[in-house]
Enzyme design. Sequence first.
Site, mmCIF file in Angstrom:
data_model
loop_
_atom_site.group_PDB
_atom_site.id
_atom_site.type_symbol
_atom_site.label_atom_id
_atom_site.label_comp_id
_atom_site.label_asym_id
_atom_site.label_seq_id
_atom_site.Cartn_x
_atom_site.Cartn_y
_atom_site.Cartn_z
ATOM 1 N N ASN A 168 0.799 -1.231 0.000
ATOM 2 C CA ASN A 168 0.000 0.000 0.000
ATOM 3 C C ASN A 168 0.834 1.284 0.000
ATOM 4 O O ASN A 168 0.411 2.303 -0.520
ATOM 5 C CB ASN A 168 -1.010 -0.008 1.156
ATOM 6 N N SER A 244 -0.263 -8.099 7.055
ATOM 7 C CA SER A 244 -1.468 -8.613 7.716
ATOM 8 C C SER A 244 -1.128 -9.339 9.015
ATOM 9 O O SER A 244 0.013 -9.752 9.234
ATOM 10 C CB SER A 244 -2.181 -9.574 6.770
ATOM 11 N N VAL A 245 -2.122 -9.504 9.867
ATOM 12 C CA VAL A 245 -1.914 -10.182 11.154
ATOM 13 C C VAL A 245 -1.451 -11.640 10.969
ATOM 14 O O VAL A 245 -0.468 -12.044 11.602
ATOM 15 C CB VAL A 245 -3.185 -10.095 12.037
ATOM 16 N N PRO A 246 -2.103 -12.437 10.108
ATOM 17 C CA PRO A 246 -1.660 -13.837 9.996
ATOM 18 C C PRO A 246 -0.191 -13.963 9.572
ATOM 19 O O PRO A 246 0.550 -14.774 10.129
ATOM 20 C CB PRO A 246 -2.582 -14.420 8.913
ATOM 21 N N GLU A 265 4.071 -4.150 12.247
ATOM 22 C CA GLU A 265 3.053 -3.133 11.940
ATOM 23 C C GLU A 265 1.934 -3.856 11.211
ATOM 24 O O GLU A 265 2.043 -4.122 10.018
ATOM 25 C CB GLU A 265 3.627 -2.044 11.018
ATOM 26 N N CYS A 299 -3.626 0.699 6.769
ATOM 27 C CA CYS A 299 -3.766 -0.104 7.991
ATOM 28 C C CYS A 299 -4.403 0.675 9.132
ATOM 29 O O CYS A 299 -5.126 0.109 9.936
ATOM 30 C CB CYS A 299 -2.422 -0.654 8.411
ATOM 31 N N GLU A 402 -10.901 -6.434 8.871
ATOM 32 C CA GLU A 402 -10.211 -5.427 8.071
ATOM 33 C C GLU A 402 -10.559 -5.667 6.593
ATOM 34 O O GLU A 402 -10.292 -6.735 6.047
ATOM 35 C CB GLU A 402 -8.699 -5.554 8.270
ATOM 36 N N GLU A 479 7.349 2.741 14.596
ATOM 37 C CA GLU A 479 8.092 3.368 13.509
ATOM 38 C C GLU A 479 7.933 4.872 13.685
ATOM 39 O O GLU A 479 6.967 5.329 14.301
ATOM 40 C CB GLU A 479 7.544 2.903 12.145
HETATM 41 N N1 LIG Z 1 -2.471 -3.724 7.645
HETATM 42 C C1 LIG Z 1 -1.655 -3.609 6.657
HETATM 43 O O1 LIG Z 1 -0.776 -2.751 6.657
HETATM 44 C C2 LIG Z 1 -1.799 -4.526 5.523
HETATM 45 C C3 LIG Z 1 -2.832 -5.425 5.497
HETATM 46 N N2 LIG Z 1 -2.976 -6.248 4.448
HETATM 47 C C4 LIG Z 1 -4.116 -7.191 4.448
HETATM 48 O O2 LIG Z 1 -3.627 -8.466 4.180
HETATM 49 C C5 LIG Z 1 -4.296 -9.036 3.055
HETATM 50 C C6 LIG Z 1 -3.320 -9.868 2.267
HETATM 51 O O3 LIG Z 1 -2.360 -9.050 1.633
HETATM 52 P P1 LIG Z 1 -0.867 -9.535 1.451
HETATM 53 O O4 LIG Z 1 -0.124 -8.571 0.616
HETATM 54 O O5 LIG Z 1 -0.887 -10.973 1.014
HETATM 55 O O6 LIG Z 1 -0.335 -9.393 2.953
HETATM 56 P P2 LIG Z 1 0.794 -10.164 3.709
HETATM 57 O O7 LIG Z 1 0.768 -9.735 5.123
HETATM 58 O O8 LIG Z 1 0.713 -11.621 3.459
HETATM 59 O O9 LIG Z 1 2.129 -9.623 3.017
HETATM 60 C C7 LIG Z 1 2.942 -8.607 3.520
HETATM 61 C C8 LIG Z 1 4.387 -8.912 3.196
HETATM 62 O O10 LIG Z 1 4.773 -10.126 3.822
HETATM 63 C C9 LIG Z 1 5.369 -11.011 2.882
HETATM 64 N N3 LIG Z 1 5.108 -12.388 3.299
HETATM 65 C C10 LIG Z 1 4.035 -13.153 3.023
HETATM 66 N N4 LIG Z 1 4.160 -14.351 3.610
HETATM 67 C C11 LIG Z 1 5.326 -14.346 4.275
HETATM 68 C C12 LIG Z 1 6.014 -15.291 5.076
HETATM 69 N N5 LIG Z 1 5.522 -16.496 5.312
HETATM 70 N N6 LIG Z 1 7.208 -14.948 5.612
HETATM 71 C C13 LIG Z 1 7.725 -13.730 5.406
HETATM 72 N N7 LIG Z 1 7.128 -12.793 4.651
HETATM 73 C C14 LIG Z 1 5.937 -13.090 4.090
HETATM 74 C C15 LIG Z 1 4.708 -10.610 1.585
HETATM 75 O O11 LIG Z 1 5.455 -11.059 0.485
HETATM 76 C C16 LIG Z 1 4.670 -9.117 1.713
HETATM 77 O O12 LIG Z 1 5.916 -8.555 1.410
HETATM 78 C C17 LIG Z 1 -4.846 -7.838 2.302
HETATM 79 O O13 LIG Z 1 -5.962 -8.186 1.586
HETATM 80 C C18 LIG Z 1 -5.121 -6.855 3.396
HETATM 81 O O14 LIG Z 1 -6.422 -7.062 3.892
HETATM 82 C C19 LIG Z 1 -2.090 -6.229 3.419
HETATM 83 C C20 LIG Z 1 -1.043 -5.368 3.383
HETATM 84 C C21 LIG Z 1 -0.827 -4.403 4.436
HETATM 85 C C1 LIG Z 2 0.564 7.490 5.800
HETATM 86 N N1 LIG Z 2 -0.601 6.901 6.437
HETATM 87 C C2 LIG Z 2 -0.678 7.352 7.808
HETATM 88 C C3 LIG Z 2 -1.790 7.348 5.757
HETATM 89 C C4 LIG Z 2 -0.574 5.452 6.387
HETATM 90 C C5 LIG Z 2 0.681 4.790 6.891
HETATM 91 C C6 LIG Z 2 0.460 3.406 7.406
HETATM 92 C C7 LIG Z 2 0.362 2.333 6.383
HETATM 93 O O1 LIG Z 2 1.419 1.837 5.934
HETATM 94 O O2 LIG Z 2 -0.761 1.936 6.030
#
Ligand SMILES: NC(=O)C1=CN([C@@H]2O[C@H](COP(=O)(O)OP(=O)(O)OC[C@H]3O[C@@H](n4cnc5c(N)ncnc54)[C@H](O)[C@@H]3O)[C@@H](O)[C@H]2O)C=CC1
Ligand SMILES: C[N+](C)(C)CCCC(=O)O
Length: 505
Positions: A168, A244-246, A265, A299, A402, A479
Amino acid sequence: MAQSTLDSMPGASTGTVVVTEPLNFWGGKRVKPRQEKNAEPVFEPATGRVLCQMVPCGAEEVDEAIQSAYAAYQKWSKMAGMERARVMLEAARIIRERREKIAKLEVINNGKSIIEALVDIDIAWQSIEYYAGLAGTLAGQHIQLPGGAFAYTRREPLGVCVGIGAWNYPFQIASWKSAPALACGNAMVFKPSPMTPVTAVILAEIYKEAGVPDGLFCVVQGGAETGSLLCHHPKVAKVSFTGSVPTGKKVMEMSAKSVKQVTLELGGKSPLIIFKDCELENAVKGALMANFLTQGEVCCNGTRVFVQREIMPQFLEEVVKRTKAIPVGDPLLESTRMGALISKPQLEKVLGFVSQAKKEGARVLCGGDPFVPSDPKLKGGYFMSPCVLDNCRDDMTCVKEEIFGPVMSVLPFDTEEEVIKRANNTTFGLASGVFTRDISRAHRVAASMEAGTCFINNYNISPIELPFGGYKMSGFGRENGQVTIEYYSQLKTVVVEMGDVESLF
Ligand SMILES: NC(=O)C1=CN([C@@H]2O[C@H](COP(=O)(O)OP(=O)(O)OC[C@H]3O[C@@H](n4cnc5c(N)ncnc54)[C@H](O)[C@@H]3O)[C@@H](O)[C@H]2O)C=CC1
Ligand SMILES: C[N+](C)(C)CCCC(=O)O
């Protein structure tokens, strides 16, 4: 356009850029993937066209990057904070100079509007500038002990840190993680999300140009497998993860095996509480800022909007009017305020949340549909109309999970006591917000929020000086802000005897 170097960016428009250069970076240069197998297409969200191939790094490549980072760490960590600061300030200056081009590339890869991407890039260089400022202030304590003995503490770096990013805020996340890491004397190996691989390597080139030792900031491409290679590598001291949390739980588990430090984060489902004594227009603007930045893929978004019952009709009328007026479309146009979601599956997931909400009894006041812009080149893009849901209850899926898309859930409340309880009734705790003109109430509510941030009478502003991070399952560590120095350094205590050793033996 055959290649997308930053130099070719000024003339770039949506649907024209193809990136063919290698996207890995270590040893001070871009590195071609060892083999093209397992390549994954990366899409331009606004058009659905293939932008480039992401080729994941295997074990040998990850090891090469980490060794190169380790070699750089040996040099960088011996420099004075002021010397590191000078290099970092130069990197910040170069980013500032190229902000338009970097922002454009970010838009083409991520789908967010250019107006937002420019802000993201500004926050990125500000982060590097801010931690450059702190680099020279790192110091220990001197502690006197009996008999002339004394001790002192040294603030030392951790070593090679790993950054794992989400899609994002690709460039901004890489900067938020690398700036404090580098300021403290660490090296970093960064893995962007496989969906947004193209801008982290630009940051690596800029650090190199600014004068960091080769290998200090490396980029390895890949997904879960490459990420887990990084988390398991014995030469890595720390993992900072955004996602993501998982996945965050997995990162923590893997890092635990070799007792690596972790910053997480993670996601959120943050509450935004709007009291009837608020300044309504500001509250409405705040609710839009809390929900619709980056197509709602943020997030810390305030996606549970609690509105005091007495002002619900006025609030809804105004928020729906303004949501309907959000210009969705070509993210590279300055007039656009909402671009495309990151991917087709993400779009489908978000639309699925909207249909589920309808089934559970929510009312769609606007949006929530796929959106097809009139411009023919955008026909294959992942657009949807921003959505406001009314008639929501705390037990609905749209209120509990989320969504990570442009969907605001509005919930009525009656009393302060009630809304605090409901706002905190979640396993997440990233952010929160309150709109009221009553200053005592504002601070009382802020103190009661189980969340890492509480915005009073605004939402989603993120000056780099402010610590950012979660409570509960939204993660730990911070951060930004001064405190992050603590998450990228360790304290050594040096004890000095000036007399004779008094041995018990
Ligand atoms: N809260 C937040 O900041 C975020 C939440 N999400 C949520 O998560 C959902 C899934 O999106 P993803 O991009 O698949 O999120 P993700 O949390 O799986 O991926 C985030 C990062 O972790 C890496 N990753 C994935 N599996 C890993 C592992 N086993 N070990 C180490 N690194 C690993 C990914 O390649 C990516 O760089 C989204 O639909 C959204 O709802 C996604 C991105 C950011
Ligand atoms: C810049 N801000 C505050 C809108 C988002 C930053 C947090 C994120 O990575 O989602």
